[in-house]
Design an enzyme around this catalytic site. Structure first.
Site, PDB file in Angstrom:
ATOM      1  N   THR A 126       0.812  -1.221   0.000  1.00  7.10           N
ATOM      2  CA  THR A 126       0.000   0.000   0.000  1.00  7.10           C
ATOM      3  C   THR A 126       0.846   1.272   0.000  1.00  7.10           C
ATOM      4  OG1 THR A 126      -1.671  -1.205   1.232  1.00  7.10           O
ATOM      5  CG2 THR A 126      -1.825   1.187   1.306  1.00  7.10           C
ATOM      6  N   THR A 312      -9.672 -18.022  -5.128  1.00  5.77           N
ATOM      7  CA  THR A 312      -9.852 -16.557  -5.141  1.00  5.77           C
ATOM      8  C   THR A 312     -11.237 -16.149  -4.628  1.00  5.77           C
ATOM      9  OG1 THR A 312      -8.337 -16.366  -6.993  1.00  5.77           O
ATOM     10  CG2 THR A 312      -9.790 -14.489  -6.590  1.00  5.77           C
ATOM     11  N   GLU A 362      -5.969  -5.889   3.994  1.00  3.14           N
ATOM     12  CA  GLU A 362      -5.925  -7.013   3.033  1.00  3.14           C
ATOM     13  C   GLU A 362      -7.135  -7.011   2.088  1.00  3.14           C
ATOM     14  OE1 GLU A 362      -4.149 -10.675   3.814  1.00  3.14           O
ATOM     15  OE2 GLU A 362      -3.135  -9.992   5.625  1.00  3.14           O
ATOM     16  N   GLY A 363      -7.552  -5.798   1.708  1.00  2.00           N
ATOM     17  CA  GLY A 363      -8.670  -5.639   0.795  1.00  2.00           C
ATOM     18  C   GLY A 363      -9.943  -5.337   1.546  1.00  2.00           C
ATOM     19  N   THR A 364     -10.518  -4.151   1.285  1.00  2.00           N
ATOM     20  CA  THR A 364     -11.744  -3.743   1.970  1.00  2.00           C
ATOM     21  C   THR A 364     -12.885  -4.709   1.628  1.00  2.00           C
ATOM     22  OG1 THR A 364     -12.427  -2.391   0.094  1.00  2.00           O
ATOM     23  CG2 THR A 364     -11.092  -1.283   1.793  1.00  2.00           C
ATOM     24  N   GLN A 366     -15.495  -3.862   0.274  1.00  2.00           N
ATOM     25  CA  GLN A 366     -15.960  -3.495  -1.067  1.00  2.00           C
ATOM     26  C   GLN A 366     -15.085  -4.168  -2.136  1.00  2.00           C
ATOM     27  OE1 GLN A 366     -15.751  -1.358   1.579  1.00  2.00           O
ATOM     28  NE2 GLN A 366     -17.958  -1.328   1.757  1.00  2.00           N
TER      29      GLN A 366
END
Ligand code: CAA
Length: 390
Positions: A126, A312, A362-364, A366
């Site tokens: 990030t 995934t 680690e990824g929202t 959303q």
């Protein structure tokens, strides 16, 4: 056959991790939360009992546990304190791209250093202007002879102030979008500065820092995978680590659910324990369901990895559901405690603050929905139909 009956080894692991969470993490968790201090004493004990680097291969001194084992441990530790667990587990996130893309020699050097010298590592993806949009990163890596020279800043880096190694993503071709990103393993040196330690709402025991690379030279043998293929390495890493975040979210939910359940049996209002009121019973029931389903989705996404199958969408299902559930369950737990839930003395408020980051890092939530929508509408890979994977 679908069967999540744990083996005797897994039950023993769970018991050991739970015992550790109860005796070594919970008693200090609220103090570290209060002053945002680094839980070194917990690290020392975790090293001693073998709870550090659970992912490290056996030939390099680690226990070589699989993904499901890791999730079982992470739920228990996070039940103790998810902030401390985030710090204890950060080596695992940083190591995934090394395991995926490092040469045998680099893996041997790196994992042996982690296991023998008790080194720490951080995952640096990030940036201030590149959070969800990974390909918008600005950090550069320019090849000069047999070295790359890195420049740029990474933010929100777990354990950044304490890391000896960094897995760093940088642009090797500025004009190629996601196809111009490469990944590197970088050893700490004087050109790398820790610029800022964040003062956070929750998970205050975990260290979160900004790391800047100033003309940092990295030997070309530390390129992980192929040049310009780092974006995929990052995505493959997150497929492997999001089940662990889902497990941590499950641990937070479980802790809040247990506290609310106990309290509802003790607190008397209108002449009976509040657990006798249907309004509270339904909240407790919903909490129980969310804990149960979070764990099932987590274990499923991890077990696919252990079978060498793509995960995934399942990993995003688990991460999204467990994270959102942790927020809901902890909010409801505070509600069950009423006004007392809002007071620090009752501890349940910490869980609500800690849960929030589950929907962000680690990824929202959303981004998880974006992944789920894309994999559902335009599947990138052959897998079981989405509707049949529950
Ligand atoms: N595995 C392998 N390849 C993948 C993949 C996967 N899971 N997902 C995508 N790809 C591939 C695609 O097939 C595509 O390949 P081609 O180049 O051959 O076309 C390529 O990657 C680009 O894919 P997209 O077009 O889907 O990429 P995008 O730019 O739209 O981004 C995204 C997709 C899902 C939004 C992604 O950027 C993402 O996950 N963002 C969130 C980032 C994130 O989770 N950050 C967390 C930082 S770590 C942290 O928080 C920990 C800490 O310590 C605090």
């Amino acid at each position: 056959m679908v069967d999540f009956t744990l083996t005797d080894e897994q039950k023993a692991l769970r018991e050991m991790a739970h015992d550790f969470a109860e005796k070594e993490i919970r008693p200090v968790a609220w103090e570290h939360d209060k002053d945002g201090s680094w839980p070194q004493e917990v690290f020392d004990k975790a090293w001693e009992v073998g709870l550090m680097n659970t992912h490290a291969p056996e030939q390099y001194g680690g226990p070589g546990l699989d993904f499901l084992d890791g999730c079982i441990i992470e739920e228990e530790l996070s039940w103790g304190c998810s902030g401390i667990t985030t710090s204890l587990g950060a080596n695992g996130l940083a190591a995934a791209p090394v395991a995926l893309g490092g040469s045998e020699a680099v893996q041997a050097e790196y994992f042996t250093d982690l296991t023998e010298n008790r080194s720490l590592a951080s995952f640096c993806l990030t940036e201030p202007d590149a959070g969800s949009d990974v390909s918008g990163m600005r950090t550069t890596a320019v090849r000069k002879g047999d070295k790359y020279v890195l420049n740029g800043s990474k933010c929100f880096i777990t354990n950044g102030s304490y890391a000896d190694w960094f897995t760093v993503y940088a642009k090797t071709d500025k004009d190629a979008g996601h196809r111009g990103i490469s990944a590197f393993l970088v050893h700490k040196d004087a050109t790398i500065t820790v610029d800022k330690k964040e003062d956070k709402m929750g998970q205050r025991a975990s260290n979160t820092a900004t790391i800047t690379f100033n003309e940092t030279e990295v030997d070309a043998r530390y390129l992980l995978g192929e040049e310009n293929k780092g974006f995929k390495l990052a995505m493959m890493t997150l497929d492997r680590t999001r089940p662990g975040v889902a497990a941590m979210a499950t641990g937070i939910s479980r802790a809040a659910f247990e506290m609310a359940t106990e309290y509802s049996k003790e607190r008397v209002q209108f002449g009976v324990p509040i657990a006798m009121h249907q309004a509270i019973q339904f909240m407790i029931a919903d909490m129980a369901t969310k804990v149960h389903l979070s764990r099932l989705a987590t274990w499923h996404s991890a077990s696919l990895l252990d079978q060498g199958k793509p995960n995934t969408i399942e990993s995003s299902h688990a991460k999204r559901f467990a994270a959102d559930s942790a927020m809901e369950v902890t909010t409801d737990a505070v509600q069950v405690f009423g006004g007392y839930g809002f007071i620090k003395e009752y501890k349940v408020e910490k869980l609500m603050r800690d849960a929030k980051i589950m929907q962000l890092y680690e990824g929202t939530s959303q981004i998880q929905r974006l992944v789920i929508a894309r994999e559902t509408l335009l599947p990138r890979r052959a897998s079981a139909p989405a509707a049949a994977t529950a």
